[in-house]
Design a protein around this motif. Structure first.
Motif, PDB file in Angstrom:
ATOM      1  N   ILE A  32       4.053 -33.606   4.598  1.00 47.17           N
ATOM      2  CA  ILE A  32       5.165 -32.952   3.906  1.00 47.17           C
ATOM      3  C   ILE A  32       4.650 -31.788   3.065  1.00 47.17           C
ATOM      4  N   ILE A  33       3.596 -32.026   2.313  1.00 45.29           N
ATOM      5  CA  ILE A  33       3.040 -30.965   1.473  1.00 45.29           C
ATOM      6  C   ILE A  33       2.525 -29.813   2.333  1.00 45.29           C
ATOM      7  N   GLN A  34       1.854 -30.126   3.440  1.00 48.39           N
ATOM      8  CA  GLN A  34       1.367 -29.074   4.336  1.00 48.39           C
ATOM      9  C   GLN A  34       2.525 -28.271   4.913  1.00 48.39           C
ATOM     10  N   GLY A  35       3.639 -28.925   5.203  1.00 48.01           N
ATOM     11  CA  GLY A  35       4.827 -28.232   5.699  1.00 48.01           C
ATOM     12  C   GLY A  35       5.398 -27.272   4.662  1.00 48.01           C
ATOM     13  N   VAL A  36       5.432 -27.709   3.413  1.00 53.48           N
ATOM     14  CA  VAL A  36       5.925 -26.847   2.337  1.00 53.48           C
ATOM     15  C   VAL A  36       5.015 -25.638   2.175  1.00 53.48           C
ATOM     16  N   ILE A  37       3.717 -25.867   2.189  1.00 54.30           N
ATOM     17  CA  ILE A  37       2.755 -24.768   2.064  1.00 54.30           C
ATOM     18  C   ILE A  37       2.931 -23.777   3.217  1.00 54.30           C
ATOM     19  N   SER A  38       3.122 -24.287   4.400  1.00 51.87           N
ATOM     20  CA  SER A  38       3.325 -23.436   5.569  1.00 51.87           C
ATOM     21  C   SER A  38       4.606 -22.606   5.439  1.00 51.87           C
ATOM     22  N   ARG A  39       5.684 -23.225   4.944  1.00 46.39           N
ATOM     23  CA  ARG A  39       6.937 -22.484   4.760  1.00 46.39           C
ATOM     24  C   ARG A  39       6.783 -21.388   3.711  1.00 46.39           C
ATOM     25  N   MET A  40       6.066 -21.662   2.652  1.00 47.21           N
ATOM     26  CA  MET A  40       5.860 -20.636   1.620  1.00 47.21           C
ATOM     27  C   MET A  40       5.078 -19.453   2.192  1.00 47.21           C
ATOM     28  N   ALA A  41       4.077 -19.729   3.018  1.00 43.55           N
ATOM     29  CA  ALA A  41       3.299 -18.649   3.645  1.00 43.55           C
ATOM     30  C   ALA A  41       4.176 -17.843   4.603  1.00 43.55           C
ATOM     31  N   THR A  42       5.037 -18.517   5.344  1.00 44.07           N
ATOM     32  CA  THR A  42       5.957 -17.832   6.254  1.00 44.07           C
ATOM     33  C   THR A  42       6.947 -16.978   5.478  1.00 44.07           C
ATOM     34  N   ASN A  43       7.469 -17.507   4.380  1.00 48.03           N
ATOM     35  CA  ASN A  43       8.401 -16.740   3.546  1.00 48.03           C
ATOM     36  C   ASN A  43       7.731 -15.503   2.966  1.00 48.03           C
ATOM     37  N   SER A  44       6.481 -15.635   2.570  1.00 48.42           N
ATOM     38  CA  SER A  44       5.736 -14.507   2.031  1.00 48.42           C
ATOM     39  C   SER A  44       5.589 -13.413   3.088  1.00 48.42           C
ATOM     40  N   ALA A  45       5.257 -13.795   4.297  1.00 48.89           N
ATOM     41  CA  ALA A  45       5.137 -12.820   5.388  1.00 48.89           C
ATOM     42  C   ALA A  45       6.482 -12.176   5.702  1.00 48.89           C
ATOM     43  N   SER A  46       7.551 -12.958   5.624  1.00 45.01           N
ATOM     44  CA  SER A  46       8.888 -12.421   5.869  1.00 45.01           C
ATOM     45  C   SER A  46       9.284 -11.404   4.807  1.00 45.01           C
ATOM     46  N   CYS A  47       8.851 -11.617   3.583  1.00 47.63           N
ATOM     47  CA  CYS A  47       9.139 -10.649   2.518  1.00 47.63           C
ATOM     48  C   CYS A  47       8.561  -9.288   2.865  1.00 47.63           C
ATOM     49  N   PRO A  70      14.057  -2.156  -3.544  1.00 49.36           N
ATOM     50  CA  PRO A  70      13.627  -3.263  -2.678  1.00 49.36           C
ATOM     51  C   PRO A  70      12.126  -3.534  -2.754  1.00 49.36           C
ATOM     52  N   ILE A  71      11.330  -2.492  -3.006  1.00 50.05           N
ATOM     53  CA  ILE A  71       9.886  -2.717  -3.121  1.00 50.05           C
ATOM     54  C   ILE A  71       9.592  -3.643  -4.296  1.00 50.05           C
ATOM     55  N   VAL A  72      10.199  -3.377  -5.430  1.00 51.78           N
ATOM     56  CA  VAL A  72       9.964  -4.210  -6.618  1.00 51.78           C
ATOM     57  C   VAL A  72      10.526  -5.618  -6.413  1.00 51.78           C
ATOM     58  N   LEU A  73      11.731  -5.707  -5.861  1.00 52.74           N
ATOM     59  CA  LEU A  73      12.334  -7.030  -5.654  1.00 52.74           C
ATOM     60  C   LEU A  73      11.515  -7.880  -4.682  1.00 52.74           C
ATOM     61  N   PHE A  74      11.079  -7.281  -3.590  1.00 55.78           N
ATOM     62  CA  PHE A  74      10.281  -8.041  -2.636  1.00 55.78           C
ATOM     63  C   PHE A  74       8.884  -8.339  -3.176  1.00 55.78           C
ATOM     64  N   LEU A  75       8.343  -7.476  -4.024  1.00 56.22           N
ATOM     65  CA  LEU A  75       7.068  -7.756  -4.680  1.00 56.22           C
ATOM     66  C   LEU A  75       7.178  -9.025  -5.526  1.00 56.22           C
ATOM     67  N   VAL A  76       8.244  -9.122  -6.296  1.00 57.58           N
ATOM     68  CA  VAL A  76       8.439 -10.304  -7.139  1.00 57.58           C
ATOM     69  C   VAL A  76       8.688 -11.540  -6.269  1.00 57.58           C
ATOM     70  N   LEU A  77       9.528 -11.412  -5.250  1.00 52.67           N
ATOM     71  CA  LEU A  77       9.822 -12.556  -4.384  1.00 52.67           C
ATOM     72  C   LEU A  77       8.584 -13.014  -3.619  1.00 52.67           C
ATOM     73  N   ASP A  78       7.824 -12.084  -3.091  1.00 51.53           N
ATOM     74  CA  ASP A  78       6.590 -12.404  -2.386  1.00 51.53           C
ATOM     75  C   ASP A  78       5.601 -13.099  -3.327  1.00 51.53           C
ATOM     76  N   SER A  79       5.496 -12.596  -4.540  1.00 51.31           N
ATOM     77  CA  SER A  79       4.605 -13.204  -5.532  1.00 51.31           C
ATOM     78  C   SER A  79       5.073 -14.608  -5.899  1.00 51.31           C
ATOM     79  N   TYR A  80       6.377 -14.796  -5.957  1.00 55.17           N
ATOM     80  CA  TYR A  80       6.932 -16.124  -6.243  1.00 55.17           C
ATOM     81  C   TYR A  80       6.548 -17.115  -5.150  1.00 55.17           C
ATOM     82  N   TYR A  81       6.690 -16.701  -3.889  1.00 58.17           N
ATOM     83  CA  TYR A  81       6.315 -17.587  -2.786  1.00 58.17           C
ATOM     84  C   TYR A  81       4.813 -17.889  -2.789  1.00 58.17           C
TER      85      TYR A  81
END
Length: 145
Positions: free
Chosen positions: A17-32, A62-73
């Motif tokens: 479960i934890i590995q799945g969450v980590i994987s989703r966060m990495a995918t979300n970061s790439a999507s940002c 959008p650059i600033v917003l995605f910077l913050v969102l990417d950093s959050y992930y």
């Protein structure tokens, strides 16, 4: 407290479960990053078509917003990795209990999360991308539009 071992099915499920969450966060970061490039490019094309070169600075939003969102992930990914590593250390030391297995929340709180986000912004995985995208805006404005 009941101790858990490596062979326990609940330990395997918990780590999965934890590995799945980590994987989703990495995918979300790439999507940002993908979405940021797409939106900034679209804004630049629309601005070039309309002949309003000073509006190129709208792309900073959008650059600033995605910077913050990417950093959050990235911050969440790091927190979940720390949770994973902490559990593995407890497992190796023989101190992991059943209650540890079902704990899936990283450290929380506004101050701690904000600190992690700012540390993630300083990461080599985040700031060079957004910095170069901002430099691209300057170049586009100065020499192309």
């Amino acid at each position: 407290m009941d101790k858990v071992t490596f062979e326990s099915a609940s330990v395997t499920s918990y780590l999965t479960i934890i590995q799945g969450v980590i994987s989703r966060m990495a995918t979300n970061s790439a999507s940002c990053k993908t979405w940021c490039v797409t939106l900034v490019s679209a804004v630049i094309v629309i601005i070039a078509d309309k002949g309003r070169p000073n509006y190129v600075w709208i792309s900073v939003i959008p650059i600033v917003l995605f910077l913050v969102l990417d950093s959050y992930y990235l911050a969440l990914e790091r927190l979940f990795r720390a949770l994973y590593n902490s559990f593995i250390r407890k497992l190796h030391a023989g101190t992991a209990t059943v209650e540890d297995v079902f704990f899936l929340a990283p450290r929380s709180g506004v101050a701690a999360t904000s600190k992690e986000i700012f540390l993630a912004m300083a990461s080599i995985a985040v700031w060079p991308f957004y910095f170069l995208l901002a430099v691209m805006l300057v170049v586009v404005r100065a020499w192309i539009l």
